[in-house]
Design an enzyme around this catalytic site. Structure first.
Site, short mmCIF file in Angstrom:
data_model
loop_
_atom_site.label_atom_id
_atom_site.label_comp_id
_atom_site.label_asym_id
_atom_site.label_seq_id
_atom_site.Cartn_x
_atom_site.Cartn_y
_atom_site.Cartn_z
N ASP A 54 73.59 50.30 102.59
CA ASP A 54 72.52 49.31 102.68
C ASP A 54 71.15 50.00 102.72
O ASP A 54 70.96 50.98 103.45
CB ASP A 54 72.74 48.49 103.96
CG ASP A 54 71.69 47.43 104.17
OD1 ASP A 54 71.62 46.52 103.33
OD2 ASP A 54 70.93 47.52 105.16
N GLU A 87 72.77 50.17 97.38
CA GLU A 87 72.00 48.92 97.43
C GLU A 87 70.53 49.31 97.34
O GLU A 87 69.84 49.44 98.34
CB GLU A 87 72.29 48.15 98.72
CG GLU A 87 71.77 46.72 98.67
CD GLU A 87 70.51 46.46 99.48
OE1 GLU A 87 69.83 45.47 99.19
OE2 GLU A 87 70.18 47.23 100.39
C1 GLC Z 1 69.53 44.87 102.62
C2 GLC Z 1 70.27 43.57 102.80
C3 GLC Z 1 69.32 42.56 103.39
C4 GLC Z 1 68.81 43.08 104.71
C5 GLC Z 1 68.21 44.48 104.56
C6 GLC Z 1 67.98 45.13 105.89
O1 GLC Z 1 68.49 44.76 101.72
O2 GLC Z 1 70.79 43.13 101.58
O3 GLC Z 1 69.93 41.31 103.56
O4 GLC Z 1 67.80 42.21 105.19
O5 GLC Z 1 69.07 45.33 103.86
O6 GLC Z 1 69.19 45.55 106.45
#
Ligand code: GLC
Length: 642
Positions: A277, A319
């Site tokens: 993430d 991500e």
């Molecule tokens: C990523 C997740 C998002 C979250 C962020 C902080 O972008 O997809 O939903 O707010 O991380 O953890």
């Protein structure tokens, strides 16, 4: 050849039957890279002892990996890049919104199989603060299952069932930050210097102010600035996302070692793909935007190289919702090519598809995709149209200029189109993080509502309803065929509309992304037999397209996607071929009027050798008149050769 392939070769060459001997071989194979990456982040003269700790840790992590997973690791080494297969078809879901908890989800495996899903991304299921917690992305623990989902035993039972059923599991590793209730944060608040050093903490505003000069804001509306003052600690702490999400300080090698343990234990619960993430944010530097820094890449690769030694069957997803040229770097570059993340979200394609729907044109999509650098052959995309987050408008300004549009006005048009500012627009989305000072904003809403189904139903407008169904099917069909793992957002397979109930919940009402985090509508699912409802039409068509995908290796990702220019700005045409005579051609019309294209080039590619070819989507032969093919509004055609 990346390290994974090297491991495959080494494993094939070795006569060893003893799995632990493979560990030694793997460590030897990756050790030089691990050493280089480690010392590039943590110079040997200061941190040499931590490298020894790492070498001590790796065999321990391997020793505690469950034996059935070790066997699976070896099997996967022999089967090649399983994640590039045409058989992969994913769904993303909030467990509590799907069917209550982990056991509830287990009961719904037949539903997933009926649709053809064999890969699941479960949104965070670990413990988190009671109030605001960013949907679980503020973690109180990396490993403890939150009570609302069940127990660790429930999770282990689920992952073991998934293995039997051939379902792959992806879970999040919230690698950039913990919640302010995480044990390390609690100790830091109490004044423990060691744990204050696990985060970026500062006595006064000198360093924070220096950072703020160049750091952008992720959540400007709800969490402006990047630092939060903690009175109990009498310090500022870096909080790039929400004020309750503390950024981990990876300049401290102890943080890396602790997080590696968390990562390996997560993998040991039976996770096949670990979603890294917000990994673009992992390293911070004054004077920069502190995203995509070379050190962040080195850190991800270091995690990757270590986990590969311990659990070679587990892969990583990036991500990174960043510019197209920056996304591909998470596959690794130079010496780390193919040695960072195996999978990344194709956020560029996603955002461009929404641009094409609003403009009814594919010109920006063609231009932008032509600029996306190729990915390494062992890596793949997650292709998707919606997820739990907002849709950002991160298109390249230069390319928008080249089309003769003003980037500023173009973005304003997209926000107006999707967020109910234009009477004629069928979309019913909401603004997310709109900044009136700059005019910047993002879009949120369910796929069906953004594509007109909600408005169509509200106005009882049959034509609008039919058009929205066609759009929903077309966008999904594109991601099924594009090359990579398609990921359906749970509920989209039955055209679920916006859920406005978040407005009544204090912990959610400030975050409009909740409008697209609805409960799974099992009543609607029980009525899927009524063939004519929009839900049934969407579900059955997607199910059919998935079956077509799974039957043909043409859909496997061999890095062979090719865009074709038809000369018609409303059409998207792309092809797939697996090197021999076989091929697939996808044609889509993004306009609300029928469009016509020349077919000479399609004939030259051999699609007409047995007469007018069959469209796999409609099961009808396409009809070409005077060399021209008419494509209906929002129609998608799949032609197969060979
Ligand atoms: C990523 C997740 C998002 C979250 C962020 C902080 O972008 O997809 O939903 O707010 O991380 O953890």
């Amino acid at each position: 050849m990346n390290q994974a392939q090297l491991h495959r070769l080494v494993a094939q060459q070795s006569k060893e039957k003893d799995g632990s001997a493979f560990f030694d071989l793997r460590l030897a194979t990756n050790l030089t890279l691990i050493q280089q990456l480690f010392f590039s982040l943590y110079p040997e003269n200061q941190h040499g002892a931590y490298f020894n700790k790492l070498l001590d840790l790796l065999p321990k992590l391997f020793a505690s990996r469950p034996s059935d997973l070790k066997e699976q690791d070896l099997l996967r080494l022999n089967t090649g890049n399983w994640y590039q297969s045409e058989k992969m078809l994913g769904m993303q879901m909030y467990v509590e919104h799907f069917n209550k908890d982990l056991n509830g989800l287990r009961q719904k495996i037949p539903y997933l199989k009926e649709l053809g899903v064999n890969f699941l991304h479960l949104m965070p299921i670990t413990s988190r603060p009671k109030g605001e917690n960013d949907g679980g992305y503020a973690v109180n623990s990396y490993l403890q299952v939150d009570k609302r989902y069940g127990t660790k035993e429930d999770l282990l039972a689920l992952t073991s069932e998934f293995r039997k059923e051939g379902i792959y599991l992806m879970l999040d590793f919230v690698v950039n930050h913990t919640s302010d209730e995480f044990p390390w944060a609690k100790k830091a608040i109490k004044g423990d210097k060691k744990y204050q050093g696990y985060y970026y903490t500062f006595d006064d505003r000198t360093v924070p102010d220096a950072f703020e000069k160049t750091l952008p804001e992720v959540f400007p509306e709800t969490s402006p600035g990047n630092f939060t003052y903690i009175p109990e600690m009498e310090k500022w702490v870096m909080t790039v996302f929400n004020s309750y999400q503390w950024d981990l300080n990876y300049t401290n090698p102890e943080v890396f070692l602790e997080m590696l343990i968390n990562l390996a234990k997560l993998a040991d619960m039976g996770v096949d793909v670990v979603r890294f993430d917000a990994l673009a944010f992992l390293w911070k530097k004054i004077g920069s935007i502190s995203q995509n820094l070379p050190e962040a890449h080195a850190l991800v690769s270091l995690f990757r190289m270590c986990l590969q030694v311990v659990a070679p069957g587990v892969i990583l997803l990036a991500e990174a919702i960043v510019a197209p040229t920056d996304i591909v770097k998470y596959f690794g570059e130079g010496q780390t090519l193919g040695n960072e993340c195996e999978v990344a979200y194709n956020a560029s394609l996603m955002a461009l598809l929404w641009n094409s729907i609003a403009t009814k044109k594919t010109n920006l999509l063609y231009k932008s995709l032509a600029h996306v650098p190729g990915k390494p052959k062992d890596c793949t995309w997650i292709n998707y149209i919606r997820c739990h987050d907002d849709i950002g408008l991160g298109y390249e300004n230069q390319l928008i200029w080249e089309l003769g549009w003003s980037p500023e006005l173009h973005r304003k048009f997209l926000l107006d189109y999707y967020c109910q500012k234009l009477e004629w627009s069928p979309a019913m989305g909401l603004l997310f993080m709109y900044n009136p000072k700059t005019g910047d904003g993002r879009i949120t809403g369910s796929a069906a509502s953004l594509l007109g189904l909600e408005k169509g139903i509200m106005l009882m407008d049959k034509e609008l309803i039919n058009q929205s169904i066609a759009k929903i099917i077309m966008l999904h069909g594109i991601v099924f065929a594009f090359g990579g793992i398609p990921l359906i957002y749970a509920g989209d397979e039955i055209g679920t509309l916006n859920d406005y109930s978040f407005r009544n919940d204090n912990a959610k009402k400030g975050d409009s992304r909740w409008v697209n985090r609805p409960l799974q509508d099992w009543d609607a699912v029980s009525r899927l037999g009524e063939e004519t409802s929009p839900q049934a039409q969407i579900f059955h068509t997607l199910q059919k397209l998935i079956q077509i995908r799974k039957k043909s290796p043409l859909f496997a990702d061999n890095n062979d996607m090719e865009l074709y220019h038809t000369g018609n700005d409303h059409i998207l045409a792309f092809g797939r071929s697996n090197g021999d005579r076989q091929g697939l051609l996808v044609l889509c019309n993004f306009d609300e009027k029928p469009q016509v294209i020349e077919t000479g080039w399609i004939k030259k590619m051999g699609y007409f050798t047995k007469g007018d070819p069959l469209d796999l989507v409609s099961d009808q032969q396409i009809s070409v008149k005077s060399g021209l093919l008419e494509i209906l509004p929002y129609q998608m055609i799949w032609l197969k050769r060979g």
